[in-house]
Every structure is written in C-alpha cells, then in structure tokens.
Design a protein around this motif. Structure first.
Motif, PDB file in Angstrom:
ATOM      1  N   LYS A 145       0.826  -1.201   0.000  1.00  0.00           N
ATOM      2  CA  LYS A 145       0.000   0.000   0.000  1.00  0.00           C
ATOM      3  C   LYS A 145       0.862   1.253   0.000  1.00  0.00           C
ATOM      4  O   LYS A 145       1.808   1.380   0.782  1.00  0.00           O
ATOM      5  N   VAL A 146       0.524   2.199  -0.875  1.00  0.00           N
ATOM      6  CA  VAL A 146       1.223   3.477  -0.949  1.00  0.00           C
ATOM      7  C   VAL A 146       0.350   4.542  -0.291  1.00  0.00           C
ATOM      8  O   VAL A 146      -0.817   4.695  -0.637  1.00  0.00           O
ATOM      9  N   ARG A 147       0.915   5.268   0.657  1.00  0.00           N
ATOM     10  CA  ARG A 147       0.180   6.312   1.357  1.00  0.00           C
ATOM     11  C   ARG A 147       0.791   7.676   1.055  1.00  0.00           C
ATOM     12  O   ARG A 147       1.994   7.796   0.779  1.00  0.00           O
ATOM     13  N   THR A 148      -0.050   8.700   1.096  1.00  0.00           N
ATOM     14  CA  THR A 148       0.394  10.069   0.850  1.00  0.00           C
ATOM     15  C   THR A 148       0.362  10.856   2.155  1.00  0.00           C
ATOM     16  O   THR A 148      -0.604  10.779   2.912  1.00  0.00           O
ATOM     17  N   PHE A 149       1.437  11.604   2.405  1.00  0.00           N
ATOM     18  CA  PHE A 149       1.543  12.373   3.638  1.00  0.00           C
ATOM     19  C   PHE A 149       1.878  13.831   3.335  1.00  0.00           C
ATOM     20  O   PHE A 149       2.573  14.127   2.353  1.00  0.00           O
ATOM     21  N   TYR A 164      16.515   9.506   7.768  1.00  0.00           N
ATOM     22  CA  TYR A 164      15.135   9.563   8.239  1.00  0.00           C
ATOM     23  C   TYR A 164      14.724  11.020   8.402  1.00  0.00           C
ATOM     24  O   TYR A 164      15.562  11.880   8.710  1.00  0.00           O
ATOM     25  N   VAL A 165      13.427  11.287   8.204  1.00  0.00           N
ATOM     26  CA  VAL A 165      12.881  12.616   8.459  1.00  0.00           C
ATOM     27  C   VAL A 165      11.823  12.497   9.549  1.00  0.00           C
ATOM     28  O   VAL A 165      11.003  11.580   9.539  1.00  0.00           O
ATOM     29  N   LEU A 166      11.885  13.409  10.498  1.00  0.00           N
ATOM     30  CA  LEU A 166      10.913  13.463  11.580  1.00  0.00           C
ATOM     31  C   LEU A 166      10.117  14.755  11.463  1.00  0.00           C
ATOM     32  O   LEU A 166      10.680  15.824  11.194  1.00  0.00           O
ATOM     33  N   GLY A 167       8.807  14.664  11.653  1.00  0.00           N
ATOM     34  CA  GLY A 167       7.989  15.864  11.597  1.00  0.00           C
ATOM     35  C   GLY A 167       6.553  15.584  11.984  1.00  0.00           C
ATOM     36  O   GLY A 167       6.180  14.436  12.264  1.00  0.00           O
ATOM     37  N   ARG A 168       5.762  16.633  11.991  1.00  0.00           N
ATOM     38  CA  ARG A 168       4.342  16.486  12.339  1.00  0.00           C
ATOM     39  C   ARG A 168       3.532  16.228  11.079  1.00  0.00           C
ATOM     40  O   ARG A 168       3.560  17.017  10.135  1.00  0.00           O
ATOM     41  N   SER A 169       2.833  15.095  11.087  1.00  0.00           N
ATOM     42  CA  SER A 169       1.917  14.785  10.001  1.00  0.00           C
ATOM     43  C   SER A 169       0.679  15.660  10.156  1.00  0.00           C
ATOM     44  O   SER A 169       0.007  15.616  11.195  1.00  0.00           O
ATOM     45  N   ILE A 170       0.390  16.463   9.166  1.00  0.00           N
ATOM     46  CA  ILE A 170      -0.747  17.381   9.260  1.00  0.00           C
ATOM     47  C   ILE A 170      -2.059  16.607   9.289  1.00  0.00           C
ATOM     48  O   ILE A 170      -2.974  16.935  10.053  1.00  0.00           O
ATOM     49  N   ASP A 171      -2.172  15.561   8.504  1.00  0.00           N
ATOM     50  CA  ASP A 171      -3.410  14.783   8.444  1.00  0.00           C
ATOM     51  C   ASP A 171      -3.674  14.045   9.754  1.00  0.00           C
ATOM     52  O   ASP A 171      -4.815  13.972  10.211  1.00  0.00           O
ATOM     53  N   ASP A 173      -1.990  14.730  12.695  1.00  0.00           N
ATOM     54  CA  ASP A 173      -1.703  15.632  13.819  1.00  0.00           C
ATOM     55  C   ASP A 173      -0.855  14.940  14.887  1.00  0.00           C
ATOM     56  O   ASP A 173      -1.166  14.987  16.079  1.00  0.00           O
ATOM     57  N   ARG A 174       0.197  14.298  14.457  1.00  0.00           N
ATOM     58  CA  ARG A 174       1.145  13.693  15.401  1.00  0.00           C
ATOM     59  C   ARG A 174       2.510  13.597  14.747  1.00  0.00           C
ATOM     60  O   ARG A 174       2.631  13.637  13.505  1.00  0.00           O
ATOM     61  N   VAL A 175       3.518  13.491  15.585  1.00  0.00           N
ATOM     62  CA  VAL A 175       4.892  13.433  15.092  1.00  0.00           C
ATOM     63  C   VAL A 175       5.202  12.015  14.628  1.00  0.00           C
ATOM     64  O   VAL A 175       4.969  11.044  15.352  1.00  0.00           O
ATOM     65  N   LEU A 176       5.747  11.896  13.411  1.00  0.00           N
ATOM     66  CA  LEU A 176       6.072  10.603  12.827  1.00  0.00           C
ATOM     67  C   LEU A 176       7.491  10.637  12.268  1.00  0.00           C
ATOM     68  O   LEU A 176       8.053  11.708  12.008  1.00  0.00           O
ATOM     69  N   ILE A 177       8.041   9.460  12.052  1.00  0.00           N
ATOM     70  CA  ILE A 177       9.381   9.317  11.477  1.00  0.00           C
ATOM     71  C   ILE A 177       9.282   8.456  10.230  1.00  0.00           C
ATOM     72  O   ILE A 177       8.639   7.400  10.244  1.00  0.00           O
ATOM     73  N   PHE A 178       9.930   8.902   9.154  1.00  0.00           N
ATOM     74  CA  PHE A 178       9.873   8.176   7.886  1.00  0.00           C
ATOM     75  C   PHE A 178      11.288   7.934   7.363  1.00  0.00           C
ATOM     76  O   PHE A 178      12.134   8.826   7.407  1.00  0.00           O
ATOM     77  N   GLY A 179      11.516   6.723   6.859  1.00  0.00           N
ATOM     78  CA  GLY A 179      12.774   6.423   6.185  1.00  0.00           C
ATOM     79  C   GLY A 179      12.753   6.969   4.773  1.00  0.00           C
ATOM     80  O   GLY A 179      11.794   6.744   4.024  1.00  0.00           O
ATOM     81  N   LEU A 180      13.783   7.698   4.408  1.00  0.00           N
ATOM     82  CA  LEU A 180      13.804   8.311   3.079  1.00  0.00           C
ATOM     83  C   LEU A 180      13.853   7.276   1.969  1.00  0.00           C
ATOM     84  O   LEU A 180      13.391   7.530   0.848  1.00  0.00           O
ATOM     85  N   ASP A 181      14.406   6.093   2.261  1.00  0.00           N
ATOM     86  CA  ASP A 181      14.500   5.074   1.225  1.00  0.00           C
ATOM     87  C   ASP A 181      13.153   4.405   0.957  1.00  0.00           C
ATOM     88  O   ASP A 181      13.038   3.588   0.052  1.00  0.00           O
TER      89      ASP A 181
END
Length: 276
Positions: A145-149, A164-171, A173-181
């Motif tokens: 599954k591909v998700r859009t953030f 990795y990038v860390l930030g607040r997901s606007i949709d 409304d919480r802080v998440l971490i994503f692997g760039l790869d």
C-alpha cells in the motif's frame, strides 16, 4: 558556490587545525603538494578572502598570532568538535579532499553508499530552511500500500546508513518518522509551518538508541557484559551517548546505558554481549 571552492575552504581549515599554528608560507608548501593548486600558491589577498568566507560559512575564525611569526590558528578549535553539524560537514568534505588527492589508489579505497541521501534529502533540508511542508508518497517494506503524507519537517537523522525525516503529520496531527528510502516521490509544498519553539532534535532522540521512538518504554539503566574480544568495538564506537564502562576485568567488561531500551537497542547489544 562551487563544490571545488568549498573543498578548498575545508582543506584550509583542516590544514590549520591539524598544524595548530602555521605560517602562510608553510600553508602554501602544503597547498602546492595538492591537485587543487595547479602549481600556483594561494595569493595573500585570496587567503584573507577565504578566511572571511570560512568564518561566515562555518563560524570558524582563523586568527593570526603576530607575536609568533605571523602564524595562523583556529581561534575556536574546540567548537569544531562540539558543533556536530559543522564537524560532520567538515569531516565529509575533508574525506572527499583526501580521496581527491589519492586518485592513484582510488581502486583500493572502498566506501559505503547511502542511497537514501541522494534523492530526497536536499529537498527536505531546503523545506526545513524555508519552513515549508513537504508532500510525499510512502510505502513501507511490509506492505504494498502506498500512502500520501503532508509533513512539517522538523529534523533529519542518519542511522545505520539510512536517512530519516521526523515531523508532524498534518493529516494525523502527530509526530512521525519516515525512512527516506521508502519515499517514492516528494515535493516541497507552498504551505508553511512554524517549528515549535521548544523542539530540540537532539533531546527528542536523547533517550533512544536509534530512530525507534517509543516513550511507553520506561527510562532505565541497562548493563551489558561484553567479552574482551568485543569490548574495544564499544570503546571506540559507543552505542549511545550515555554509555559508560563501569567494570573492567581481564576477560570482559560491563557497559552501562541509561536510556529507553527499545527492541532495536536490545538487538544491537545482543550482537555485542549479554544483558546482566
């Protein structure tokens, strides 16, 4: 600014930093031995221009001791060690300089690649600098599954050859971490955001080993017994900033960590020793 010029700045910083104190004449002798020089010395006016640019770019002040034979030195040399971003940048480009000067043996110098840093990192850092959100498609390794953030990028972190990038997901409304790869496509959006004034990237990860952040895991002290064959690996490359060697014997050492022992940490220490 050209990459070659940046390399020259870092070469100059590294040369003066290594020497402690050095005259311009001595700098030029070293300079003429590099491929950068094309057989020409650094003109005195150019040298002073470089000093000014280096101070602006890296906050590294090259001073002159007129009472010691007009020798140049790094005024804030200790800050280079303490400022992690500058140290990382200086080290990265310095290694590049070294490799550039070692082309005769380039086939015998083997480097590890970090693929995730090539595609999206520059866009994310640009968004961080301008306080713009980023839109991206993300797919985990465990799902088709591909998700859009839409994310407010707070910081980026390198861990085990991945970015990795860390930030607040606007949709969400919480802080998440994503692997760039695992990001398929990414674009910097028009929407801006305000970084929380109390956000401290280093403090955010301080209680954790890597990028697995689970605050439900209690902060605790963990002791790991490591056999003598492996303890030097931990001595030279600590697993966590809290690491201390609290017991040293002929056949083993005990290392103590104060952190939240998430599964990635427990897996890492199991490869080095055993929890006691």
């Amino acid at each position: 600014m050209g990459k070659n010029l940046l390399n020259k700045y870092v070469w100059l910083i590294g040369t003066i930093y290594t020497a402690g104190k050095i005259t311009l004449e001595e700098i030029n002798r070293k300079w003429l031995a590099t491929d950068y020089s094309d057989g020409l010395e650094i003109p005195r006016r150019t040298f002073h221009n470089w000093r000014a640019v280096i101070e602006e770019l890296f906050d590294v002040n090259i001073c002159c001791d007129k009472f010691d034979g007009y020798k140049y030195y790094i005024e804030n040399a200790e800050d280079i060690k303490e400022e992690k971003m500058n140290a990382w940048l200086l080290n990265t480009v310095a290694v590049g300089n070294m490799l550039h000067e070692s082309r005769a043996v380039k086939d015998r110098i083997l480097l590890e690649d970090i693929p995730s840093g090539k595609v999206h990192l520059s866009k994310i850092i640009a968004a961080m600098k301008s306080s713009h959100t980023i839109n991206f498609q993300h797919q985990t390794f465990k799902s088709d599954k591909v998700r859009t953030f839409c994310l407010e990028p707070y910081c980026v972190k390198e861990h085990h050859r991945r970015w990795y990038v860390l930030g607040r997901s606007i949709d969400e409304d919480r802080v998440l971490i994503f692997g760039l790869d695992r990001i398929l496509s990414l674009a910097v959006a028009e929407q801006t955001f305000i970084l929380p004034p109390d956000f401290d990237a280093e403090a955010f990860f301080s209680d954790f080993y890597g990028v697995v952040v689970d605050r439900s895991v209690p902060l605790q002290t963990v002791r790991v017994k490591v056999l003598k064959e492996c303890r030097d690996y931990l001595r030279t490359l600590p697993l966590h900033h809290s690491q201390k060697e609290v017991e040293t014997c002929a056949d083993y050492s005990v290392f103590e960590f104060t952190l939240r022992p998430t599964p990635d940490f427990m897996e890492a220490v199991s490869l080095k020793g055993e929890v006691v």
